[in-house]
Scaffold this motif. Sequence first.
Motif, PDB file in Angstrom:
ATOM      1  N   LEU A  33      21.835  46.624  22.836  1.00 40.51           N
ATOM      2  CA  LEU A  33      22.850  47.283  22.006  1.00 40.51           C
ATOM      3  C   LEU A  33      23.734  46.267  21.289  1.00 40.51           C
ATOM      4  O   LEU A  33      24.346  46.587  20.264  1.00 40.51           O
ATOM      5  N   LEU A  34      23.786  45.045  21.821  1.00 43.51           N
ATOM      6  CA  LEU A  34      24.542  43.974  21.160  1.00 43.51           C
ATOM      7  C   LEU A  34      23.690  43.212  20.149  1.00 43.51           C
ATOM      8  O   LEU A  34      24.150  42.256  19.531  1.00 43.51           O
ATOM      9  N   GLY A  35      22.436  43.653  19.995  1.00 44.54           N
ATOM     10  CA  GLY A  35      21.553  43.006  19.032  1.00 44.54           C
ATOM     11  C   GLY A  35      20.894  41.752  19.559  1.00 44.54           C
ATOM     12  O   GLY A  35      20.360  40.950  18.785  1.00 44.54           O
ATOM     13  N   LYS A  36      20.917  41.564  20.885  1.00 36.99           N
ATOM     14  CA  LYS A  36      20.300  40.391  21.489  1.00 36.99           C
ATOM     15  C   LYS A  36      18.962  40.777  22.109  1.00 36.99           C
ATOM     16  O   LYS A  36      18.754  41.927  22.502  1.00 36.99           O
ATOM     17  N   LYS A  37      18.079  39.793  22.218  1.00 34.80           N
ATOM     18  CA  LYS A  37      16.783  40.030  22.843  1.00 34.80           C
ATOM     19  C   LYS A  37      16.900  39.790  24.342  1.00 34.80           C
ATOM     20  O   LYS A  37      17.196  38.671  24.777  1.00 34.80           O
ATOM     21  N   ASN A 139      31.618  48.590  22.503  1.00 34.59           N
ATOM     22  CA  ASN A 139      32.058  48.531  21.106  1.00 34.59           C
ATOM     23  C   ASN A 139      33.420  47.860  20.956  1.00 34.59           C
ATOM     24  O   ASN A 139      33.693  47.211  19.940  1.00 34.59           O
ATOM     25  N   ALA A 140      34.264  48.010  21.983  1.00 34.99           N
ATOM     26  CA  ALA A 140      35.607  47.420  21.936  1.00 34.99           C
ATOM     27  C   ALA A 140      35.635  45.979  22.448  1.00 34.99           C
ATOM     28  O   ALA A 140      36.656  45.303  22.339  1.00 34.99           O
ATOM     29  N   GLY A 141      34.507  45.519  23.018  1.00 33.78           N
ATOM     30  CA  GLY A 141      34.485  44.176  23.581  1.00 33.78           C
ATOM     31  C   GLY A 141      35.331  44.062  24.827  1.00 33.78           C
ATOM     32  O   GLY A 141      36.059  43.075  25.014  1.00 33.78           O
ATOM     33  N   VAL A 142      35.249  45.060  25.712  1.00 30.59           N
ATOM     34  CA  VAL A 142      36.070  45.106  26.920  1.00 30.59           C
ATOM     35  C   VAL A 142      35.171  45.102  28.147  1.00 30.59           C
ATOM     36  O   VAL A 142      34.160  45.801  28.201  1.00 30.59           O
ATOM     37  N   LEU A 143      35.562  44.322  29.138  1.00 34.08           N
ATOM     38  CA  LEU A 143      34.850  44.287  30.405  1.00 34.08           C
ATOM     39  C   LEU A 143      35.714  45.005  31.444  1.00 34.08           C
ATOM     40  O   LEU A 143      36.858  44.617  31.692  1.00 34.08           O
ATOM     41  N   ARG A 144      35.146  46.050  32.045  1.00 35.44           N
ATOM     42  CA  ARG A 144      35.899  46.909  32.963  1.00 35.44           C
ATOM     43  C   ARG A 144      35.012  47.246  34.157  1.00 35.44           C
ATOM     44  O   ARG A 144      33.824  47.554  33.998  1.00 35.44           O
ATOM     45  N   CYS A 145      35.583  47.198  35.356  1.00 36.39           N
ATOM     46  CA  CYS A 145      34.825  47.605  36.532  1.00 36.39           C
ATOM     47  C   CYS A 145      34.509  49.093  36.482  1.00 36.39           C
ATOM     48  O   CYS A 145      35.289  49.904  35.954  1.00 36.39           O
ATOM     49  N   VAL A 146      33.368  49.472  37.043  1.00 37.82           N
ATOM     50  CA  VAL A 146      33.041  50.886  37.207  1.00 37.82           C
ATOM     51  C   VAL A 146      33.922  51.443  38.323  1.00 37.82           C
ATOM     52  O   VAL A 146      33.999  50.864  39.410  1.00 37.82           O
TER      53      VAL A 146
END
Length: 454
Positions: A33-37, A139-146
């Motif tokens: 989804l980030l466009g990386k392989k 999309n917001a570039g945020v890292l959050r714990c589940v």
Amino acid sequence: MIVYPSAVYIAFRLLGDSGFESYAVGGAVRDSLLGKKPSDWDIATSALPDEICRVFSSYNKIIIGIKHGTVAVIIDGSQIEITSFRKDGIYSDARHPEAVSFSASLKDDVMRRDFTVNALAADIDGNIIDYVGGIDDLNAGVLRCVGVADDRLNEDALRILRAMRFASELGFEIESETKLSMKANASLLSMISSERISAELGKTICGKSASLVLNEFSDVVAVIIPELEKTFGFVQHNPHHSLTVWQHTLEVLSHCSPIPALRWAALLHDIGKPACFTRDIFGIGHFKGHADKGVYISHDILSRLRMSKADTELILYLIKYHYPIPAPSIKSVKKLLRKVGVDRFFLLTELMRADNMGKHIFDADNENKLAKQKEKVELCVSLLSRVDETAREILSSHDCFSLRDLDINGDDLIKLGYRGKDIGRALDFLLDAVISGEVSNNKEELISHLEKKR
């Protein structure tokens, strides 16, 4: 859009034809989804471990992780990890669940994962299943714990470093509750193996946002490498350094290529400064011997982190010789090539370049000061470019700078009557003479030069 490799499609089809649900999960979905392989693919399925083995009975499998529901299947030369939907039991060691229970629900499986951006799933058609708001965070570039951050990090303390690594690699901001929990639970890292800590921290320092992350989580870094804590806020009282030792370290690191040994050397290159600090009668700070002290301290750190012997040796060489800058003369460059070797030489000059570029955060409010600061940095960078150029000329012309380049060897010296350690001393003497220009690298002349010494 998610584009699956053929091996993943085959796995999806075989599981689906056998009546089981299956989804791509984890980092591969995030990276797609980030466009990386993606480098590897994981699949979560409603099939139980023994059912996975039956579905893929004609394929080679690795079943080391079958206790926790994971079967690695080799399809068209690619290893696909296929894991049963599961719920984790109690984590008593801050790393692994004591037991797992299998589930028929993808949601159960998702809710046990570390971060929302890693808790996304995708079906065979690329449709995204998101139970935790992972798409919004991505999309917001945020890292959050589940779920609750404290719960996730107490389950597996390595997630503290994984959060730092993802933030560094992806340039993401860590959400406030997750950030507070990382700092509050940093002491749990003492329960994690040194090898895992070393691997995660190594990836963190090679990320594009490494300096920002290390600065924001310096208290976490200090739990892993307490020796660095003395550099935090350490004012250098030196006109060549407007930054504290820690700030300078981070600036140097940001100017280095993301080569692991180089970044480790940047992180540790000035760790010996606080122990060597003195001030002269004018109040100017000096750090005589800080490189050697840094080697001594860093050796303990790298040993504690179970760094490989080869990596440790390279990092310590870079720390030892990062200062001072050699003159760009053939003699000086040959001497340095002799000390560190060709492979290390250009890493060393890159560290030297970064070391000088990281001495100041330029004072834009003072034009005169700004001009002087930039002039000094540009002078050092120019000097190092000339050093590199001289080294390339030496290498291209196959000039002598090491013992193997000498036109004389140990066998020749034995014939001349040399024995034991005297052979090594004689060769070193001749190499020094060749490098200094006292004698040509010619066997007859070398023998004659040696006879004069005797």
